[in-house]
Design a protein around this motif. Structure first.
Motif, PDB file in Angstrom:
ATOM      1  N   PRO A 287       0.825  -1.212   0.000  1.00 46.78           N
ATOM      2  CA  PRO A 287       0.000   0.000   0.000  1.00 46.78           C
ATOM      3  C   PRO A 287       0.856   1.257   0.000  1.00 46.78           C
ATOM      4  CG  PRO A 287      -0.035  -1.064   2.156  1.00 46.78           C
ATOM      5  CD  PRO A 287       0.650  -2.010   1.234  1.00 46.78           C
ATOM      6  N   GLN A 288       0.449   2.201  -0.788  1.00 51.36           N
ATOM      7  CA  GLN A 288       1.196   3.460  -0.902  1.00 51.36           C
ATOM      8  C   GLN A 288       0.705   4.444   0.164  1.00 51.36           C
ATOM      9  OE1 GLN A 288       3.770   3.759  -3.242  1.00 51.36           O
ATOM     10  NE2 GLN A 288       3.295   1.561  -3.325  1.00 51.36           N
ATOM     11  N   VAL A 289       1.546   4.705   1.144  1.00 51.44           N
ATOM     12  CA  VAL A 289       1.189   5.651   2.206  1.00 51.44           C
ATOM     13  C   VAL A 289       1.658   7.043   1.804  1.00 51.44           C
ATOM     14  CG1 VAL A 289       1.466   6.243   4.640  1.00 51.44           C
ATOM     15  CG2 VAL A 289       1.436   3.823   3.917  1.00 51.44           C
ATOM     16  N   PRO A 290       0.751   8.004   1.664  1.00 50.96           N
ATOM     17  CA  PRO A 290       1.168   9.342   1.251  1.00 50.96           C
ATOM     18  C   PRO A 290       2.043  10.021   2.307  1.00 50.96           C
ATOM     19  CG  PRO A 290      -1.134   9.330   1.936  1.00 50.96           C
ATOM     20  CD  PRO A 290      -0.707   7.905   1.886  1.00 50.96           C
ATOM     21  N   GLU A 291       2.973  10.819   1.835  1.00 52.69           N
ATOM     22  CA  GLU A 291       3.861  11.544   2.746  1.00 52.69           C
ATOM     23  C   GLU A 291       3.039  12.563   3.534  1.00 52.69           C
ATOM     24  OE1 GLU A 291       7.649  14.623   2.559  1.00 52.69           O
ATOM     25  OE2 GLU A 291       6.727  13.848   0.727  1.00 52.69           O
ATOM     26  N   THR A 292       3.278  12.616   4.854  1.00 54.20           N
ATOM     27  CA  THR A 292       2.565  13.553   5.717  1.00 54.20           C
ATOM     28  C   THR A 292       3.493  14.715   6.062  1.00 54.20           C
ATOM     29  OG1 THR A 292       1.254  11.772   6.687  1.00 54.20           O
ATOM     30  CG2 THR A 292       1.355  13.826   7.921  1.00 54.20           C
ATOM     31  N   LEU A 293       3.044  15.949   5.733  1.00 58.21           N
ATOM     32  CA  LEU A 293       3.869  17.126   5.989  1.00 58.21           C
ATOM     33  C   LEU A 293       3.738  17.600   7.437  1.00 58.21           C
ATOM     34  CD1 LEU A 293       3.131  19.155   2.725  1.00 58.21           C
ATOM     35  CD2 LEU A 293       4.982  17.529   3.172  1.00 58.21           C
ATOM     36  N   PHE A 294       2.589  17.317   8.033  1.00 59.64           N
ATOM     37  CA  PHE A 294       2.361  17.754   9.418  1.00 59.64           C
ATOM     38  C   PHE A 294       1.236  16.897   9.986  1.00 59.64           C
ATOM     39  CE2 PHE A 294      -0.197  20.174  12.434  1.00 59.64           C
ATOM     40  CZ  PHE A 294       0.758  20.621  13.333  1.00 59.64           C
ATOM     41  N   SER A 295       1.330  16.570  11.242  1.00 54.86           N
ATOM     42  CA  SER A 295       0.243  15.834  11.888  1.00 54.86           C
ATOM     43  C   SER A 295       0.024  16.388  13.304  1.00 54.86           C
ATOM     44  CB  SER A 295       0.546  14.332  11.946  1.00 54.86           C
ATOM     45  OG  SER A 295       1.697  14.078  12.731  1.00 54.86           O
ATOM     46  N   TRP A 296      -1.206  16.340  13.761  1.00 54.30           N
ATOM     47  CA  TRP A 296      -1.567  16.830  15.096  1.00 54.30           C
ATOM     48  C   TRP A 296      -2.343  15.720  15.777  1.00 54.30           C
ATOM     49  CZ3 TRP A 296      -5.595  17.760  18.387  1.00 54.30           C
ATOM     50  CH2 TRP A 296      -5.404  18.711  19.402  1.00 54.30           C
ATOM     51  N   ALA A 297      -1.879  15.335  16.984  1.00 53.96           N
ATOM     52  CA  ALA A 297      -2.480  14.202  17.679  1.00 53.96           C
ATOM     53  C   ALA A 297      -3.111  14.629  18.997  1.00 53.96           C
ATOM     54  CB  ALA A 297      -1.435  13.123  17.926  1.00 53.96           C
ATOM     55  N   MET A 298      -4.091  13.852  19.415  1.00 58.41           N
ATOM     56  CA  MET A 298      -4.730  14.040  20.722  1.00 58.41           C
ATOM     57  C   MET A 298      -3.796  13.516  21.813  1.00 58.41           C
ATOM     58  SD  MET A 298      -7.699  15.462  20.361  1.00 58.41           S
ATOM     59  CE  MET A 298      -8.657  14.990  21.796  1.00 58.41           C
ATOM     60  N   PRO A 299      -4.056  13.881  23.065  1.00 59.09           N
ATOM     61  CA  PRO A 299      -3.183  13.415  24.160  1.00 59.09           C
ATOM     62  C   PRO A 299      -3.011  11.900  24.200  1.00 59.09           C
ATOM     63  CG  PRO A 299      -4.613  15.159  24.949  1.00 59.09           C
ATOM     64  CD  PRO A 299      -5.065  14.850  23.553  1.00 59.09           C
ATOM     65  N   GLY A 300      -4.007  11.160  23.760  1.00 59.20           N
ATOM     66  CA  GLY A 300      -3.890   9.702  23.753  1.00 59.20           C
ATOM     67  C   GLY A 300      -3.009   9.171  22.644  1.00 59.20           C
ATOM     68  N   GLY A 301      -2.525  10.040  21.752  1.00 58.87           N
ATOM     69  CA  GLY A 301      -1.632   9.623  20.686  1.00 58.87           C
ATOM     70  C   GLY A 301      -2.297   9.389  19.329  1.00 58.87           C
ATOM     71  N   ARG A 302      -3.611   9.495  19.258  1.00 63.24           N
ATOM     72  CA  ARG A 302      -4.294   9.245  17.985  1.00 63.24           C
ATOM     73  C   ARG A 302      -4.324  10.526  17.159  1.00 63.24           C
ATOM     74  NH1 ARG A 302      -9.313   5.215  18.456  1.00 63.24           N
ATOM     75  NH2 ARG A 302      -8.582   4.909  16.312  1.00 63.24           N
ATOM     76  N   THR A 303      -3.943  10.395  15.892  1.00 66.77           N
ATOM     77  CA  THR A 303      -3.855  11.554  15.007  1.00 66.77           C
ATOM     78  C   THR A 303      -5.246  12.093  14.696  1.00 66.77           C
ATOM     79  OG1 THR A 303      -1.852  10.679  13.994  1.00 66.77           O
ATOM     80  CG2 THR A 303      -3.053  12.376  12.761  1.00 66.77           C
ATOM     81  N   ALA A 304      -5.403  13.414  14.847  1.00 62.06           N
ATOM     82  CA  ALA A 304      -6.691  14.054  14.559  1.00 62.06           C
ATOM     83  C   ALA A 304      -6.668  14.822  13.244  1.00 62.06           C
ATOM     84  CB  ALA A 304      -7.070  14.994  15.701  1.00 62.06           C
ATOM     85  N   LEU A 305      -5.479  15.349  12.865  1.00 63.30           N
ATOM     86  CA  LEU A 305      -5.380  16.137  11.633  1.00 63.30           C
ATOM     87  C   LEU A 305      -4.011  15.919  11.012  1.00 63.30           C
ATOM     88  CD1 LEU A 305      -6.475  19.763  10.929  1.00 63.30           C
ATOM     89  CD2 LEU A 305      -4.072  19.161  10.620  1.00 63.30           C
ATOM     90  N   SER A 306      -3.962  15.789   9.686  1.00 63.44           N
ATOM     91  CA  SER A 306      -2.686  15.705   8.975  1.00 63.44           C
ATOM     92  C   SER A 306      -2.734  16.601   7.758  1.00 63.44           C
ATOM     93  CB  SER A 306      -2.354  14.296   8.500  1.00 63.44           C
ATOM     94  OG  SER A 306      -3.113  13.336   8.956  1.00 63.44           O
ATOM     95  N   VAL A 307      -1.553  17.094   7.380  1.00 64.14           N
ATOM     96  CA  VAL A 307      -1.391  17.871   6.152  1.00 64.14           C
ATOM     97  C   VAL A 307      -0.743  16.946   5.117  1.00 64.14           C
ATOM     98  CG1 VAL A 307      -0.322  19.862   5.065  1.00 64.14           C
ATOM     99  CG2 VAL A 307      -1.137  20.021   7.430  1.00 64.14           C
ATOM    100  N   LEU A 308      -1.480  16.662   4.046  1.00 63.95           N
ATOM    101  CA  LEU A 308      -0.985  15.723   3.034  1.00 63.95           C
ATOM    102  C   LEU A 308      -0.148  16.403   1.961  1.00 63.95           C
ATOM    103  CD1 LEU A 308      -4.184  13.524   2.534  1.00 63.95           C
ATOM    104  CD2 LEU A 308      -2.284  13.208   4.132  1.00 63.95           C
ATOM    105  N   SER A 309      -0.515  17.629   1.616  1.00 60.14           N
ATOM    106  CA  SER A 309       0.253  18.334   0.585  1.00 60.14           C
ATOM    107  C   SER A 309       0.061  19.830   0.744  1.00 60.14           C
ATOM    108  CB  SER A 309      -0.186  17.891  -0.825  1.00 60.14           C
ATOM    109  OG  SER A 309      -1.516  18.312  -1.089  1.00 60.14           O
ATOM    110  N   ALA A 310       1.044  20.577   0.219  1.00 59.73           N
ATOM    111  CA  ALA A 310       0.960  22.042   0.229  1.00 59.73           C
ATOM    112  C   ALA A 310       1.704  22.544  -0.990  1.00 59.73           C
ATOM    113  CB  ALA A 310       1.560  22.604   1.507  1.00 59.73           C
TER     114      ALA A 310
END
Length: 360
Positions: free
Chosen positions: A297-320
């Motif tokens: 599977p091709q995982v897209p490059e993540t430019l930025f990610s923001w996670a909740m205190p529990g460690g689960r990602t809530a927002l990612s930036v895929l491209s800019a």
């Protein structure tokens, strides 16, 4: 160009009919009230008969010498004619829809005009002949007999052919047929290579007057497993040129395992689309997915990610880029609106620091 047997014999019969008409007109009539008519002079009558006999002898001599081949043409019940399994066309795939044009043509012309080629068979109580060339014509006539045209006949010429000659004859006819798919033809060639040519590719290529390299590719495509073919919406979507790299990729055992897994997934998706009446996945997309499967599977490059205190990602930036920023909001992270607003602001700040912001 030499005339066919049919044309030649038609001309011969016409000559005989004309000669007989001339003889009949020249012969004395029975006594009537009308004035008697003198018979034709014996010398002229002899010349006419002599010409007819010479023509007949000439025709027989031409048949005996092989210049004119005798062809037997019959009107058959298609139910007494089976399909030769060595033909490329898959009879089970023929339907009223894909044979509609031929069916309409036979009706419009009041019968089948182009004869099929069959050969006699023995030992089969249900059939007397088998079709070598003319599978669609057999289907069309069979369909018409079952649908309001019970007296429609299957017109066929009887030929004496061994299996290899029958294969070459059927192949010559099918090469010009666009409705025989590349996969049907490839599998037919692969079977013929084993059955008629002892797996000698060079010999087969010479007999069929084909390039050995091209024939080798055809045989390669024929080896694609049914489980992979099932990923395509139709076997007609499997075209020789784009399918050849797929056939090559299947030679690697690890790659083949990944391709088979992806093919099963695509086949499930195709079934789901058919069930809900949606468009099928195109052959180009199917091929791309199958060929990409070995890489994982091709995982897209993540430019930025923001996670909740529990460690689960809530927002990612895929491209800019100059066209904008692509974000992904992840479900199940437990983030509410305030969290996402905070994440969005931090993402924009990070992009600005890296020179990828919206203001550039």
């Amino acid at each position: 160009m030499a005339r066919t047997q049919k044309d030649y014999l038609a001309d011969l019969l016409a000559e005989e009919a004309a000669a007989e008409a001339a003889n009949e007109a020249a012969a004395p009539h029975a006594p009537t009230a009308a004035p008697a008519v003198d018979p034709e002079p014996p010398a002229r009558l002899a010349r006419t008969r002599g010409t007819t006999l010479l023509g007949r002898e000439s025709a027989l001599a031409r048949v005996a010498s092989g210049e004119v081949r005798q062809v037997t043409q019959l009107l058959l019940d298609p139910a007494r004619v089976r399909i030769w399994p060595g033909n490329a066309r898959v009879y089970a795939d023929l339907t009223e829809e894909n044979a509609r044009e031929l069916i309409d043509s036979i009706v419009a012309e009041n019968g089948q005009k182009v004869p099929a080629v069959v050969r006699r068979i023995e030992g089969d109580p249900d059939h007397d002949f088998e079709v070598i060339a003319g599978t669609r014509r057999h289907f069309a006539v069979s369909w018409l007999r079952a649908h309001s045209y019970p007296d429609m006949h299957f017109v066929a010429q009887v030929a004496q052919l061994d299996d290899e000659a029958a294969f070459r004859l059927a192949d010559l006819e099918n090469r010009a047929r666009k409705d025989v798919s590349d996969l049907e033809r490839a599998r037919n060639y692969a079977e013929a290579l084993r059955t008629h040519y002892g797996n000698h590719l060079t010999r087969m290529a010479e007999r069929l007057k084909l390039s050995k390299g091209w024939l080798s590719k055809v045989i390669k495509v024929a080896g694609i497993p049914d489980a992979v073919i099932a990923a395509f919406a139709s076997t007609a979507d499997v075209q020789l040129k784009p399918a050849y790299p797929l056939a090559q990729a299947l030679d690697d055992k690890a790659a083949a395992k990944a391709i088979l897994a992806e093919a099963r997934q695509i086949a499930r998706e195709q079934g789901e689309r058919r069930a809900r009446g949606a468009a099928s996945i195109g052959s180009g997309d199917v091929l791309r997915r199958l060929l990409a499967a070995p890489a994982g599977p091709q995982v897209p490059e993540t430019l930025f990610s923001w996670a909740m205190p529990g460690g689960r990602t809530a927002l990612s930036v895929l491209s800019a880029n100059r066209q904008g920023v692509t974000l992904r909001l992840h479900a199940g992270a437990g983030a509410d609106h305030d969290h996402l607003v905070t994440a969005f602001r931090e993402a924009l700040d990070q992009l600005e620091r890296e020179g990828r912001g919206l203001q550039r």
